[in-house]
Design a protein around this motif. Structure first.
Motif, PDB file in Angstrom:
ATOM      1  N   ILE A   1       0.876  -1.171   0.000  1.00 49.72           N
ATOM      2  CA  ILE A   1       0.000   0.000   0.000  1.00 49.72           C
ATOM      3  C   ILE A   1       0.908   1.214   0.000  1.00 49.72           C
ATOM      4  O   ILE A   1       1.850   1.294   0.790  1.00 49.72           O
ATOM      5  CB  ILE A   1      -0.919   0.033   1.239  1.00 49.72           C
ATOM      6  N   GLN A   2       0.655   2.143  -0.913  1.00 46.64           N
ATOM      7  CA  GLN A   2       1.433   3.382  -0.968  1.00 46.64           C
ATOM      8  C   GLN A   2       0.483   4.565  -1.021  1.00 46.64           C
ATOM      9  O   GLN A   2      -0.524   4.520  -1.734  1.00 46.64           O
ATOM     10  CB  GLN A   2       2.338   3.414  -2.192  1.00 46.64           C
ATOM     11  N   GLU A   3       0.820   5.600  -0.271  1.00 49.49           N
ATOM     12  CA  GLU A   3       0.064   6.844  -0.328  1.00 49.49           C
ATOM     13  C   GLU A   3       0.910   7.900  -1.014  1.00 49.49           C
ATOM     14  O   GLU A   3       2.138   7.879  -0.910  1.00 49.49           O
ATOM     15  CB  GLU A   3      -0.324   7.306   1.069  1.00 49.49           C
ATOM     16  N   GLY A   4       0.247   8.802  -1.730  1.00 45.63           N
ATOM     17  CA  GLY A   4       0.975   9.846  -2.416  1.00 45.63           C
ATOM     18  C   GLY A   4       0.142  11.093  -2.613  1.00 45.63           C
ATOM     19  O   GLY A   4      -1.086  11.075  -2.497  1.00 45.63           O
ATOM     20  N   HIS A   5       0.859  12.168  -2.889  1.00 46.75           N
ATOM     21  CA  HIS A   5       0.265  13.469  -3.188  1.00 46.75           C
ATOM     22  C   HIS A   5       0.965  13.993  -4.427  1.00 46.75           C
ATOM     23  O   HIS A   5       2.191  13.910  -4.532  1.00 46.75           O
ATOM     24  CB  HIS A   5       0.508  14.472  -2.054  1.00 46.75           C
ATOM     25  N   VAL A   6       0.202  14.515  -5.345  1.00 46.89           N
ATOM     26  CA  VAL A   6       0.778  15.100  -6.555  1.00 46.89           C
ATOM     27  C   VAL A   6       0.095  16.440  -6.804  1.00 46.89           C
ATOM     28  O   VAL A   6      -1.123  16.550  -6.685  1.00 46.89           O
ATOM     29  CB  VAL A   6       0.571  14.205  -7.799  1.00 46.89           C
ATOM     30  N   ILE A   7       0.889  17.425  -7.143  1.00 47.85           N
ATOM     31  CA  ILE A   7       0.341  18.686  -7.632  1.00 47.85           C
ATOM     32  C   ILE A   7       0.644  18.728  -9.127  1.00 47.85           C
ATOM     33  O   ILE A   7       1.797  18.592  -9.542  1.00 47.85           O
ATOM     34  CB  ILE A   7       0.963  19.902  -6.930  1.00 47.85           C
ATOM     35  N   TYR A   8      -0.410  18.863  -9.905  1.00 47.92           N
ATOM     36  CA  TYR A   8      -0.289  18.935 -11.364  1.00 47.92           C
ATOM     37  C   TYR A   8      -0.521  20.368 -11.808  1.00 47.92           C
ATOM     38  O   TYR A   8      -1.416  21.040 -11.298  1.00 47.92           O
ATOM     39  CB  TYR A   8      -1.339  18.050 -12.041  1.00 47.92           C
ATOM     40  N   GLN A   9       0.246  20.801 -12.774  1.00 46.45           N
ATOM     41  CA  GLN A   9       0.004  22.079 -13.435  1.00 46.45           C
ATOM     42  C   GLN A   9      -0.483  21.757 -14.845  1.00 46.45           C
ATOM     43  O   GLN A   9       0.112  20.905 -15.532  1.00 46.45           O
ATOM     44  CB  GLN A   9       1.279  22.907 -13.495  1.00 46.45           C
ATOM     45  N   LEU A  10      -1.552  22.417 -15.257  1.00 45.72           N
ATOM     46  CA  LEU A  10      -2.153  22.146 -16.558  1.00 45.72           C
ATOM     47  C   LEU A  10      -2.195  23.409 -17.407  1.00 45.72           C
ATOM     48  O   LEU A  10      -2.296  24.521 -16.877  1.00 45.72           O
ATOM     49  CB  LEU A  10      -3.570  21.595 -16.380  1.00 45.72           C
ATOM     50  N   ARG A  11      -2.106  23.185 -18.703  1.00 49.10           N
ATOM     51  CA  ARG A  11      -2.219  24.278 -19.662  1.00 49.10           C
ATOM     52  C   ARG A  11      -2.913  23.722 -20.898  1.00 49.10           C
ATOM     53  O   ARG A  11      -2.522  22.676 -21.412  1.00 49.10           O
ATOM     54  CB  ARG A  11      -0.840  24.815 -20.034  1.00 49.10           C
ATOM     55  N   ALA A  12      -3.934  24.413 -21.329  1.00 51.73           N
ATOM     56  CA  ALA A  12      -4.659  24.042 -22.547  1.00 51.73           C
ATOM     57  C   ALA A  12      -5.126  22.576 -22.515  1.00 51.73           C
ATOM     58  O   ALA A  12      -5.027  21.861 -23.507  1.00 51.73           O
ATOM     59  CB  ALA A  12      -3.804  24.310 -23.783  1.00 51.73           C
ATOM     60  N   GLY A  13      -5.595  22.138 -21.351  1.00 54.87           N
ATOM     61  CA  GLY A  13      -6.154  20.796 -21.240  1.00 54.87           C
ATOM     62  C   GLY A  13      -5.140  19.668 -21.204  1.00 54.87           C
ATOM     63  O   GLY A  13      -5.481  18.514 -21.475  1.00 54.87           O
ATOM     64  N   ARG A  14      -3.887  19.985 -20.844  1.00 51.47           N
ATOM     65  CA  ARG A  14      -2.852  18.956 -20.752  1.00 51.47           C
ATOM     66  C   ARG A  14      -1.966  19.217 -19.537  1.00 51.47           C
ATOM     67  O   ARG A  14      -1.778  20.355 -19.121  1.00 51.47           O
ATOM     68  CB  ARG A  14      -1.989  18.940 -21.995  1.00 51.47           C
ATOM     69  N   ILE A  15      -1.384  18.145 -19.024  1.00 51.51           N
ATOM     70  CA  ILE A  15      -0.480  18.237 -17.885  1.00 51.51           C
ATOM     71  C   ILE A  15       0.879  18.729 -18.375  1.00 51.51           C
ATOM     72  O   ILE A  15       1.470  18.127 -19.273  1.00 51.51           O
ATOM     73  CB  ILE A  15      -0.335  16.858 -17.200  1.00 51.51           C
ATOM     74  N   VAL A  16       1.380  19.813 -17.754  1.00 51.01           N
ATOM     75  CA  VAL A  16       2.677  20.345 -18.147  1.00 51.01           C
ATOM     76  C   VAL A  16       3.736  20.178 -17.058  1.00 51.01           C
ATOM     77  O   VAL A  16       4.935  20.269 -17.337  1.00 51.01           O
ATOM     78  CB  VAL A  16       2.612  21.837 -18.565  1.00 51.01           C
ATOM     79  N   HIS A  17       3.300  19.936 -15.828  1.00 48.32           N
ATOM     80  CA  HIS A  17       4.255  19.772 -14.732  1.00 48.32           C
ATOM     81  C   HIS A  17       3.603  18.927 -13.644  1.00 48.32           C
ATOM     82  O   HIS A  17       2.393  18.989 -13.462  1.00 48.32           O
ATOM     83  CB  HIS A  17       4.640  21.132 -14.155  1.00 48.32           C
ATOM     84  N   ALA A  18       4.413  18.157 -12.932  1.00 53.10           N
ATOM     85  CA  ALA A  18       3.905  17.364 -11.811  1.00 53.10           C
ATOM     86  C   ALA A  18       4.951  17.339 -10.706  1.00 53.10           C
ATOM     87  O   ALA A  18       6.136  17.147 -10.978  1.00 53.10           O
ATOM     88  CB  ALA A  18       3.575  15.941 -12.255  1.00 53.10           C
ATOM     89  N   TRP A  19       4.502  17.554  -9.492  1.00 54.20           N
ATOM     90  CA  TRP A  19       5.353  17.470  -8.307  1.00 54.20           C
ATOM     91  C   TRP A  19       4.788  16.349  -7.438  1.00 54.20           C
ATOM     92  O   TRP A  19       3.677  16.443  -6.933  1.00 54.20           O
ATOM     93  CB  TRP A  19       5.350  18.786  -7.537  1.00 54.20           C
ATOM     94  N   LEU A  20       5.539  15.287  -7.282  1.00 55.77           N
ATOM     95  CA  LEU A  20       5.074  14.069  -6.607  1.00 55.77           C
ATOM     96  C   LEU A  20       5.771  13.889  -5.271  1.00 55.77           C
ATOM     97  O   LEU A  20       6.989  14.024  -5.174  1.00 55.77           O
ATOM     98  CB  LEU A  20       5.373  12.853  -7.497  1.00 55.77           C
ATOM     99  N   GLN A  21       4.993  13.560  -4.250  1.00 57.62           N
ATOM    100  CA  GLN A  21       5.507  13.119  -2.959  1.00 57.62           C
ATOM    101  C   GLN A  21       4.796  11.804  -2.656  1.00 57.62           C
ATOM    102  O   GLN A  21       3.575  11.786  -2.474  1.00 57.62           O
ATOM    103  CB  GLN A  21       5.197  14.141  -1.851  1.00 57.62           C
ATOM    104  N   ALA A  22       5.549  10.717  -2.647  1.00 60.22           N
ATOM    105  CA  ALA A  22       4.964   9.401  -2.401  1.00 60.22           C
ATOM    106  C   ALA A  22       5.822   8.661  -1.385  1.00 60.22           C
ATOM    107  O   ALA A  22       7.018   8.931  -1.255  1.00 60.22           O
ATOM    108  CB  ALA A  22       4.862   8.600  -3.695  1.00 60.22           C
ATOM    109  N   ASP A  23       5.225   7.724  -0.700  1.00 56.22           N
ATOM    110  CA  ASP A  23       5.924   6.963   0.335  1.00 56.22           C
ATOM    111  C   ASP A  23       6.729   5.825  -0.292  1.00 56.22           C
ATOM    112  O   ASP A  23       6.420   4.656  -0.125  1.00 56.22           O
ATOM    113  CB  ASP A  23       4.923   6.433   1.355  1.00 56.22           C
ATOM    114  N   ARG A  24       7.773   6.180  -1.038  1.00 51.24           N
ATOM    115  CA  ARG A  24       8.613   5.176  -1.695  1.00 51.24           C
ATOM    116  C   ARG A  24       9.364   4.347  -0.652  1.00 51.24           C
ATOM    117  O   ARG A  24       9.571   3.158  -0.828  1.00 51.24           O
ATOM    118  CB  ARG A  24       9.576   5.883  -2.646  1.00 51.24           C
ATOM    119  N   LEU A  25       9.787   4.968   0.447  1.00 51.74           N
ATOM    120  CA  LEU A  25      10.454   4.240   1.522  1.00 51.74           C
ATOM    121  C   LEU A  25       9.543   3.130   2.046  1.00 51.74           C
ATOM    122  O   LEU A  25       9.975   1.992   2.219  1.00 51.74           O
ATOM    123  CB  LEU A  25      10.851   5.179   2.661  1.00 51.74           C
ATOM    124  N   GLY A  26       8.279   3.457   2.265  1.00 43.90           N
ATOM    125  CA  GLY A  26       7.332   2.460   2.745  1.00 43.90           C
ATOM    126  C   GLY A  26       7.188   1.288   1.789  1.00 43.90           C
ATOM    127  O   GLY A  26       7.097   0.132   2.206  1.00 43.90           O
TER     128      GLY A  26
END
Length: 150
Positions: free
Chosen positions: A104-129
């Motif tokens: 089981i992994q939990e994560g948070h992502v902030i996506y930036q969108l432009r013109a209906g598409r994802i242009v940037h993503a900042w991911l924080q996920a429990d990879r250690l877990g």
């Protein structure tokens, strides 16, 4: 620059579709319509092909993975998602042989969108877990010993 509420709602629908209609259904060909050619990811990956490669790495290691979205918040050109994935480690992941461990992994992502598409993503996920759950590293540093590598 502010966006109208309908644009924020459209961006939230796009992010929900990313998980529910693309990743969870394994319809990765849809990524080309969701991810911009100039996309930049959290680890420096660029473009839809590298975005897809990251997802494929997860699907290879955890072929039955399913993402559950708990929250989607949007403001301006950004959407934040909080999710959990559940899967069994049945394939190679991060160079590690399958262990058949449930993960089981939990994560948070902030996506930036432009013109209906994802242009940037900042991911924080429990990879250690995840690495602890598949036995790659001790569950606690108290379990680590000098004669056993982390």
């Amino acid at each position: 620059m502010s966006m109208e509420p309908t644009s924020v709602e459209a961006n939230k629908r796009l992010i929900r579709a990313l998980y529910e209609d693309c990743i969870n259904t394994r319809e990765l060909d849809r990524l080309d319509s969701l991810v911009a050619p100039d996309f930049v990811g959290a680890r420096g990956e660029r473009g839809p092909r590298e975005f897809r490669a990251g997802i494929e790495a997860v699907l290879t290691g955890f072929p039955g993975v399913r993402f559950e979205i708990h929250d989607l918040f949007g403001e301006g050109d950004r959407v934040a998602a909080r999710w959990t994935f559940r899967a069994t480690h049945r394939g190679r992941f991060a160079g590690l042989a399958p262990t058949n461990a449930d993960v089981i992994q939990e994560g948070h992502v902030i996506y930036q969108l432009r013109a209906g598409r994802i242009v940037h993503a900042w991911l924080q996920a429990d990879r250690l877990g995840v690495l602890q759950q598949i036995g790659a590293i001790p569950r606690s540093f108290a379990d680590a010993r000098p004669d056993r590598p982390l």
